[in-house]
Scaffold this active site. Structure first.
Site, PDB file in Angstrom:
ATOM      1  N   HIS A  50      23.394   6.238 -26.833  1.00 64.22           N
ATOM      2  CA  HIS A  50      24.376   6.003 -25.781  1.00 64.22           C
ATOM      3  C   HIS A  50      25.580   5.331 -26.460  1.00 64.22           C
ATOM      4  O   HIS A  50      25.422   4.626 -27.449  1.00 64.22           O
ATOM      5  CB  HIS A  50      23.869   5.038 -24.713  1.00 64.22           C
ATOM      6  CG  HIS A  50      22.651   5.482 -23.974  1.00 64.22           C
ATOM      7  ND1 HIS A  50      21.379   5.317 -24.464  1.00 64.22           N
ATOM      8  CD2 HIS A  50      22.512   6.054 -22.747  1.00 64.22           C
ATOM      9  CE1 HIS A  50      20.507   5.774 -23.594  1.00 64.22           C
ATOM     10  NE2 HIS A  50      21.164   6.233 -22.537  1.00 64.22           N
ATOM     11  N   ASP A  59      25.224   1.689 -27.120  1.00 64.81           N
ATOM     12  CA  ASP A  59      24.201   1.316 -28.098  1.00 64.81           C
ATOM     13  C   ASP A  59      24.822   1.127 -29.473  1.00 64.81           C
ATOM     14  O   ASP A  59      24.434   0.232 -30.219  1.00 64.81           O
ATOM     15  CB  ASP A  59      23.126   2.407 -28.234  1.00 64.81           C
ATOM     16  CG  ASP A  59      22.461   2.751 -26.930  1.00 64.81           C
ATOM     17  OD1 ASP A  59      22.317   1.851 -26.096  1.00 64.81           O
ATOM     18  OD2 ASP A  59      22.097   3.924 -26.758  1.00 64.81           O
TER      19      ASP A  59
END
Length: 438
Positions: free
Chosen positions: A100, A103
């Site tokens: 993501h 992240d």
């Protein structure tokens, strides 16, 4: 290198009799099965979030795991995670990763700062990929964690939240393309509703489709030739998720004419939370030609939420691999370990143990799935069960060459209409167990 996993050796295949905790017992990457190596069949991927950022928090407790990698500044932490991730993947022999946007890169105080952080981190990751055979499987944007998405992203009642999600997705697509990813995932973490008293369901679904169509148009204009995925999930966080299960997502894709670009990313734990088996949702995707990628994990039958455990159920993995094999295997997708160590498992060694268990489970599942195919008894039984459609009135039915009037006449003249045949479920389960445990 070897800063975070310095006490762990490179994990290699040693066979089922090995007692070395840092060895694969079933995953033999270069073993040829039906013309392809295990690593080609399975295409294992590291999840950036659970592996490198998860801190053991749950709805009842604070962090138990330190994932700052001896840094404090957010960008330095993010770069240390990259270093740790590539160190980990090299030691494990994992060739793919998934992320993501948040992240790999911290959010800033403004959207511009957030965007610049992401660009810097993509450059850093790309440099790490140079000279390796590690690739990006797919990317995605986290359009569910920030409070701005409390009412959804593509389905938000607020146009500014929709616009922010669109901008965030644009930059996540850019990152995916820059890193050579072959997939982009939509997981609607907040795309649903709690009550129809304050919801225009038709409006929200229309808007979600609009966002996806804009994303496809933009990505294709930038040369992206990979697949878009939707990942079904039945609940948590919203009570009524618009992406409830594979069948629900299929209906959405068909209604909004998105099947040409989208496939499904099926997660085991999501399928079971929907009241299905993992292989059920895989089969639904397969028979509709939209099985794209898989999030490999498992839930806990005694807990009612998404526990994201590393898969250890060989039977479930075998039945899953049967569906994947029947679908022709992976093209752009793979097996992403959307799985995390348990809250009390806080060491770097625990991450390795978790991945070994998951990779060995699916490797054994692959082996057993091909043994079932080679054995042939289950396929033979299924073929025989539907044999009445191979000739006579059955053949006319499947060839669309009959009518209600003809079928009524057939029934009037058929003296065997009361004949029944056993489904032989117990017999088939015995065969499955014989193959699994021999």
């Amino acid at each position: 290198m070897n800063k975070f996993f310095k006490n762990m050796p490179e994990v290699k295949y040693e066979g089922p009799k090995s007692t070395n905790p840092f060895a694969y017992k079933f995953y033999d990457a270069d073993r040829i099965i039906d013309g392809k190596t295990m690593k080609e069949h399975l295409k294992f991927a590291m999840s950036w979030w659970h592996t490198l950022t998860a801190t053991g928090t749950d709805q009842f407790g604070d962090s138990t795991i330190d994932r700052t990698y001896d840094e404090e500044d957010p960008m330095k932490v993010a770069k240390a995670r990259v270093d740790a991730g590539f160190e980990f993947m090299k030691k494990m022999g994992i060739k793919y990763f998934c992320f993501h946007d948040v992240d790999i890169s911290p959010e800033g105080n403004t959207f511009e700062e957030t965007r610049n952080n992401l660009k810097e981190m993509v450059t850093y990751i790309k440099e790490k990929m140079t000279g390796t055979d590690i690739k990006l499987l797919w990317g995605t944007a986290n359009c569910f964690g920030n409070p701005r998405y409390m009412h959804g992203a593509g389905t938000s009642c607020r146009a500014d939240s929709f616009a922010y999600a669109a901008a965030q997705i644009k930059n996540a697509i850019d990152a995916t393309i820059e890193l050579g990813g072959t997939g982009y995932v939509f997981w609607g973490g907040r795309e649903g509703y709690e009550t129809l008293l304050n919801t225009r369901m038709d409006f929200e679904l229309d808007n979600m489709a609009r966002l996806m169509k804009m994303a496809v148009k933009y990505a294709r204009s930038k040369g992206f030739k990979g697949d878009f995925y939707i990942e079904p999930k039945p609940k948590e966080p919203t009570k009524h998720q618009y992406d409830y299960d594979a069948s629900t997502v299929l209906a959405f894709l068909r209604k909004y004419d998105l099947l040409g670009d989208f496939k499904l990313n099926i997660e085991a734990n999501h399928a079971t939370l929907a009241g299905h088996t993992f292989n059920h949702d895989l089969a639904v995707a397969r028979i509709n030609g939209v099985l794209g990628s898989v999030d490999a994990n498992q839930g806990d039958h005694q807990l009612g939420w998404d526990t994201d455990q590393f898969p250890t159920d060989v039977k479930e993995a075998t039945l899953a691999m049967l569906e994947i094999i029947k679908a022709g295997g992976f093209t752009n997708g793979g097996l992403n370990f959307d799985a995390k160590v348990r809250r009390p498992s806080f060491t770097y060694e625990d991450i390795i143990y978790g991945y070994i268990s998951g990779m060995d489970t699916f490797a054994l599942g692959l082996i057993k799935a091909y043994e079932i195919i080679e054995d042939g008894r289950i396929d033979e039984f299924v073929e025989s069960r539907y044999s009445s459609y191979n000739e006579g009135i059955g053949k006319k039915i499947i060839e669309d060459n009959t009518s209600l009037e003809e079928l009524e006449e057939y029934t009037l003249n058929n003296n065997d209409e009361g004949k029944l045949e056993s489904g032989r479920q117990e017999y088939l389960e015995n065969i499955l167990n014989q193959i699994l445990y021999r």
